[in-house]
Design an enzyme around this catalytic site. Structure first.
Site, PDB file in Angstrom:
ATOM      1  N   ASP A  41       4.625  13.714  14.351  1.00 59.23           N
ATOM      2  CA  ASP A  41       4.626  13.477  13.182  1.00 59.23           C
ATOM      3  C   ASP A  41       3.270  13.571  12.394  1.00 59.23           C
ATOM      4  OD1 ASP A  41       6.065  13.371  10.508  1.00 59.23           O
ATOM      5  OD2 ASP A  41       6.294  11.105  10.631  1.00 59.23           O
ATOM      6  N   LEU A  55       0.895  -1.254   0.013  1.00 55.26           N
ATOM      7  CA  LEU A  55       0.026  -0.081  -0.138  1.00 55.26           C
ATOM      8  C   LEU A  55       0.803   1.379  -0.128  1.00 55.26           C
ATOM      9  CD1 LEU A  55      -2.604  -0.911   2.577  1.00 55.26           C
ATOM     10  CD2 LEU A  55      -2.944  -0.879   0.072  1.00 55.26           C
ATOM     11  N   LYS A  57       2.100  -3.187   8.845  1.00 59.84           N
ATOM     12  CA  LYS A  57       3.195  -2.188   8.642  1.00 59.84           C
ATOM     13  C   LYS A  57       4.284  -3.283   8.969  1.00 59.84           C
ATOM     14  CE  LYS A  57       4.465   2.185   9.384  1.00 59.84           C
ATOM     15  NZ  LYS A  57       3.493   3.403   9.322  1.00 59.84           N
ATOM     16  N   GLY A  92       9.987   5.660   5.519  1.00 61.63           N
ATOM     17  CA  GLY A  92      11.278   5.524   6.287  1.00 61.63           C
ATOM     18  C   GLY A  92      10.992   4.366   7.367  1.00 61.63           C
ATOM     19  N   PHE A  93       9.897   4.170   7.820  1.00 65.06           N
ATOM     20  CA  PHE A  93       9.702   3.234   8.901  1.00 65.06           C
ATOM     21  C   PHE A  93       9.349   2.038   8.414  1.00 65.06           C
ATOM     22  CE2 PHE A  93       7.444   6.707  11.805  1.00 65.06           C
ATOM     23  CZ  PHE A  93       8.826   7.213  11.904  1.00 65.06           C
ATOM     24  N   GLY A  94       9.218   1.622   7.262  1.00 64.08           N
ATOM     25  CA  GLY A  94       8.866   0.427   6.644  1.00 64.08           C
ATOM     26  C   GLY A  94       7.784   0.402   5.632  1.00 64.08           C
ATOM     27  N   SER A  95       7.526  -0.586   5.153  1.00 62.33           N
ATOM     28  CA  SER A  95       6.450  -0.769   4.104  1.00 62.33           C
ATOM     29  C   SER A  95       5.219  -1.315   4.670  1.00 62.33           C
ATOM     30  CB  SER A  95       6.883  -1.558   3.153  1.00 62.33           C
ATOM     31  OG  SER A  95       8.219  -1.637   2.698  1.00 62.33           O
TER      32      SER A  95
END
Ligand SMILES: *[C@@H]1O[C@H](CO)[C@@H](O)[C@H](O)[C@H]1NC(C)=O
Ligand SMILES: *[C@@H]1O[C@H](CO)[C@@H](O)[C@H](O)[C@H]1NC(C)=O
Ligand SMILES: *[C@@H]1O[C@H](CO)[C@@H](O)[C@H](O)[C@H]1NC(C)=O
Ligand SMILES: *[C@@H]1O[C@H](CO)[C@@H](O)[C@H](O)[C@H]1NC(C)=O
Ligand SMILES: *[C@@H]1O[C@H](CO)[C@@H](O)[C@H](O)[C@H]1NC(C)=O
Ligand SMILES: *[C@@H]1O[C@H](CO)[C@@H](O)[C@H](O)[C@H]1NC(C)=O
Ligand SMILES: *[C@@H]1O[C@H](CO)[C@@H](O)[C@H](O)[C@H]1NC(C)=O
Ligand SMILES: *[C@@H]1O[C@H](CO)[C@@H](O)[C@H](O)[C@H]1NC(C)=O
Ligand SMILES: *[C@@H]1O[C@H](CO)[C@@H](O)[C@H](O)[C@H]1NC(C)=O
Ligand SMILES: *[C@@H]1O[C@H](CO)[C@@H](O)[C@H](O)[C@H]1NC(C)=O
Length: 818
Positions: free
Chosen positions: A625, A507, A529, A511-514
């Site tokens: 954020d 999706l 996630k 930076g944190f991941g997919s």
């Protein structure tokens, strides 16, 4: 008169020995006032009349023994006999005293006790303190009983030293430390002192009674800081596991808690009310509180003794549990001070447990972070309490939209909280165990009726006990597993692979991941996630996930579950079919354009989600954020805030590149450059998001010419020209038609964007403005052009964060899509 010279020489030497012994034992009076150290065989007597005794303005009396001064700060660390109040009981304590201009003890200053040897065992006048010839340091009460001792007689101690930092040290011939007060903290830490694994700070009973341990402690375990009530079992009210605690004062890392940039003139104390405070001395103002360390994390009511035992906290007031139309079971301990709590009118008695019942109080919740049982229904929760004599209440908290929930079974009931006026999405009921007045003596009659019946009953009881014990053993095992996992929705990695079809449908990425789409076995869609760059599973990850998982609000994306296996870290969220807000406002696709009503609703939804994080949840959460990529929309364009709590989670792994960067350039409030990070940084980012929603463009758009790139400076200019409508999104007719409303919305954005964070509204105020209850002030500063958010260096706690202008232009590299 006999001259000394005329005495035989052996007598002379004997006399000298005697004299030297005598002078050692003579007591503090003969000593130089500020001796910071002492040798063996020195004794001091607690004597209020001693010349080094001081009476301070707060009625405390202190007889100083060792004193180490710091003339520069007008302070001295000193140790000695100390008492406060009626002065029947004394502590041997280390305290900080003020010095006046002449370097003398200022009795109009209040001594600050930072350590004591004999808490829980105070001594009287004429008690003695002795550094024995064997090197033991012993405090004896007036009657000769040992009140406290370092037990160092076998350790070759040669002397005692009070260091510059206020550490009392017994050292040996090599000047090596044999024993030190820093290893035995009481309720305070001074700069340089560390709270290490398995050490504890214990608050005192009350601010006026420092001679006894209270119920609240602070300890460090596996890099997690716990603040808890020392009941049996303990009840945790604060849990923290990041390297930074708050501001500049404390630095939490390497398994120890220490002052970061604290100065000599500060110290930190765990108060009897559960607050961890930093105090600072200035010559002009004396001692003042300068920080309340948990303040950014805990709401007022989240402290366990804010309303004492059985007290109920509602909107800043404490009261006792009552049920209209029934006899009252509780009364205030002190009518003038409701915050001291309540006591039972008839004390609970295990012998008469037949005559106990549970008093049901709806919409009451409890401070403890750790449920005793999870995933059970209300009646089992009540039953668990009824069955167990030491249980004093069952507090049941429903998981949202489910009949099961979490169950708290405290053995001592502290502050309860009334949530009936709050818009919490969870529901909680407290059942307090109460003792009914006994009306007859059935039990006696039955027991007395015949011996045979008694015998049969005994056999029955034994059988039942055996049966219950076996069952309890099994139950205990399950409870243990529950406690380890804490959350019932832990997924296996292999399951998640199946759910997402081997991570087939991506999706988004960041930076944190997919993030991948998945479908649970019951057909529910989820977003999975996958976080990158984590090491071994650790407790802090679990604790953090538990916190995030316990937060439920309609405007927050719900964490459905997680996976922590080997190096895999995945979070499973509810699926939001319309994706993130940026897709809809930046006109990337030619999908439908949001109308004004939808945009207004989205803004209100975000405000409500943030307000919940800031003001209503137990552990205050600063998002750090907020941006359109982190706002998700469901099928009906209801907005939910995503990724809350994640910045803390990500922070755990220091090696990860992204950890150096919190937040996204363009959305960062100017105070990132300075020090204090409060929830107002989210308010600032929220202001940016309002502008983007209203203007239909990015805050910083590199594809435009230099003049048009930066929306904030355009906003400033258009506000001066009073032509705000110029920048409103032109792709939707409704926007221009609703001109006045849109401009009002932009004024809310301007208020949120104030450079001085104290001038920004809280999220609850924003909601009131959106609902038309409160007006935006007139005197707003439209000069946002400080542009702190692009380039430069920012600070979070003590961690310096640096980023360059290029990073500012590529925000998507630095943050996830959701
Ligand atoms: C004890 O204090 C005195 C006076 O400050 C100092 O001269 C002496 O060196 C100290 N002794 C030790 C062992 O620290
Ligand atoms: C302390 O000792 C002194 C001298 O031995 C005695 O006169 C005094 O009464 C004692 N004080 C108390 C409170 O016992
Ligand atoms: C010294 O030993 C006694 C008796 O063994 C013990 O009660 C006490 O806690 C010890 N003191 C310290 C400071 O460890
Ligand atoms: C006593 O403390 C002072 C000040 O902290 C220090 O300079 C000195 O070396 C200490 N003495 C010993 C013997 O540890
Ligand atoms: C111990 O410390 C004292 C004073 O700080 C110093 O004079 C002495 O030389 C030291 N002794 C050793 C063995 O280091
Ligand atoms: C201090 O607290 C202890 C423990 O609760 C109590 O026994 C003692 O009487 C209190 N002392 C004073 C002076 O209130
Ligand atoms: C009763 O509750 C206490 C405290 O929660 C617990 O330690 C104890 O094991 C329980 N006893 C039984 C029989 O379940
Ligand atoms: C809870 O249930 C209500 C009605 O049954 C439903 O409308 C709502 O969407 C549910 N909420 C969640 C978070 O599942
Ligand atoms: C909680 O607050 C509401 C409204 O203020 C009140 O009606 C209710 O009685 C309170 N509940 C308890 C148990 O005190
Ligand atoms: C909360 O629980 C109480 C009793 O357990 C119930 O009566 C009430 O309807 C619930 N409220 C909500 C909003 O779920």
């Amino acid at each position: 008169m006999v001259s000394l010279c005329s005495l035989p020489s052996f007598f002379l030497s004997f006399a000298l020995v005697l004299l030297s012994l005598f002078s050692n034992f003579i007591d503090a009076q003969a000593q130089d006032y500020d001796y910071p150290n002492a040798t063996l065989s020195t004794r001091w007597t607690n004597n209020a009349m001693a010349s080094h005794s001081h009476r301070f303005v707060d009625e405390s009396i202190a007889q100083t023994i060792l004193l180490r001064r710091n003339e520069f700060f007008h302070l001295a660390y000193t140790c000695g006999f100390y008492c406060n109040g009626n002065c029947n009981s004394y502590l041997f304590a280390i305290f900080i005293i003020q010095l006046n201009d002449n370097g003398l003890v200022a009795e109009n200053g209040i001594p600050q006790v930072v350590w004591s040897a004999n808490r829980n065992n105070p001594v009287k006048i004429n008690s003695t303190l002795e550094l024995t010839s064997e090197g033991d340091f012993v405090l004896k009460d007036a009657d000769g009983t040992v009140a406290w001792s370092t037990n160092t007689s076998t350790k070759s101690v040669v002397g005692l030293n009070l260091t510059d930092l206020g550490n009392l040290v017994l050292f040996d011939e090599d000047n090596a430390t044999v024993w030190q007060s820093f290893d035995h903290p009481t309720d305070s830490l001074v700069p340089g002192q560390k709270l290490r694994q398995r050490q504890k700070l214990m608050a005192s009973v009350s601010e006026t009674n420092r001679t006894f341990d209270g119920l609240i402690s602070l300890s460090v375990n596996d890099n997690v800081l716990f603040a808890q009530m020392e009941t049996n079992p303990t009840q945790i009210y604060f849990e923290y596991d990041a390297p930074n605690l708050h501001d500049e004062y404390v630095d939490f890392g390497g398994g120890s808690l220490s002052f970061g940039q604290a100065s000599y003139t500060q110290y930190m104390k765990l108060g009897s009310d559960g607050h961890l405070r930093v105090y600072e001395f200035t010559y002009s103002n004396g001692w003042k509180e300068v920080a309340d360390v948990f303040k950014g994390y805990l709401s007022d009511y989240a402290y366990p003794i804010v309303c004492g035992q059985y007290g109920i906290y509602s909107d800043g007031q404490c009261s006792c549990p009552t049920l209209s139309g029934r006899e009252s079971y509780f009364k205030l301990v002190n009518n003038r001070q409701p915050n001291l709590g309540c006591s039972e009118n008839v004390p609970l008695s295990c012998e008469a447990s037949k005559h106990q019942s549970l008093l049901e109080l709806k919409y009451i919740t409890y401070f403890s972070l750790t449920p005793d049982l999870v995933d059970i229904d209300a009646s089992s929760c009540k039953e668990a309490c009824t069955k167990n004599c030491s249980c004093k209440a069952a507090i049941f908290q429903y998981e949202s939209n489910r009949t099961s929930g979490r169950c708290y079974l405290p053995t001592q009931v502290f502050s309860l909280m009334n949530i009936s006026e709050k818009t919490f999405s969870y529901n909680s009921t407290a059942y307090l165990k109460v003792q009914n007045v006994r009306r007859n003596h059935c039990l006696l009659v039955i027991l007395g009726s015949s011996l045979g019946a008694l015998f049969i009953m005994a056999i029955f009881i034994i059988a039942i006990v055996l049966f219950v014990q076996r069952r309890d053993n099994n139950q205990a095992k399950e409870d243990y597993l529950d406690r380890v996992l804490r959350m019932s929705n832990r997924f296996k990695y292999s399951d998640l692979k199946t759910i997402t079809g081997e991570f087939g449908k991506k999706l988004g990425e960041g930076g944190f991941g997919s993030v991948f789409e998945g479908t649970l076995s019951d057909g529910t869609k989820v977003a999975v996630k996958r976080l990158d760059g984590f090491g071994q599973v650790n407790k802090s990850f679990l604790a953090e996930v538990k916190t995030i998982g316990s937060i439920h609000h309609v405007n927050l994306v719900r964490l459905v579950g997680f996976c922590a296996e080997k190096s895999h870290r995945l979070l499973v969220y509810e699926y939001m079919s319309n994706g993130s807000l940026d897709r809809w406002i930046f006109h990337k696709s030619n999908e439908c354009v949001l109308n004004w009503q939808q945009r207004k609703n989205i803004i209100l939804d975000i405000a409500k989600g943030l307000n919940y994080l800031h003001e209503d949840c137990r552990q205050k959460i600063i998002h750090l954020d907020i941006k359109p990529q982190n706002i998700l929309l469901d099928g009906n364009f209801n907005a939910k805030v995503a990724d809350f709590g994640l910045s803390k989670l990500i922070d755990k792994d220091q090696s990860h590149v992204v950890t150096t960067m919190k937040g996204t350039p363009g959305y960062l409030a100017p105070e990132w450059l300075r020090a204090a990070i409060t929830e107002k940084v989210d308010v600032y980012s929220f202001g940016v998001v309002i502008l983007e929603i209203v203007c239909g463009r990015k805050i910083f758009d590199r594809s435009l010419d230099e003049e048009g790139r930066d929306l904030l400076s355009i906003f400033t200019r258009k506000a001066e020209e009073e032509r705000l409508l110029d920048i409103v999104d032109k792709s939707s007719d409704g926007m221009q038609l609703n001109g006045p409303q849109v401009v009002d919305m932009m004024r809310i954005a301007a208020w949120c964007l104030q450079g001085d964070y104290t001038k920004r509204p809280s999220m609850s105020t924003v909601i009131k403005v959106l609902e038309g209850i409160v007006e935006v002030p007139e005197d707003l500063d439209y000069n946002f052009s400080a542009q702190a958010s692009i380039g430069g260096a920012a600070r979070f706690g003590r961690m310096d964060v640096e980023f360059s202008a290029t990073a500012a232009l590529l925000p998507s590299v630095l943050s996830g899509p959701r």
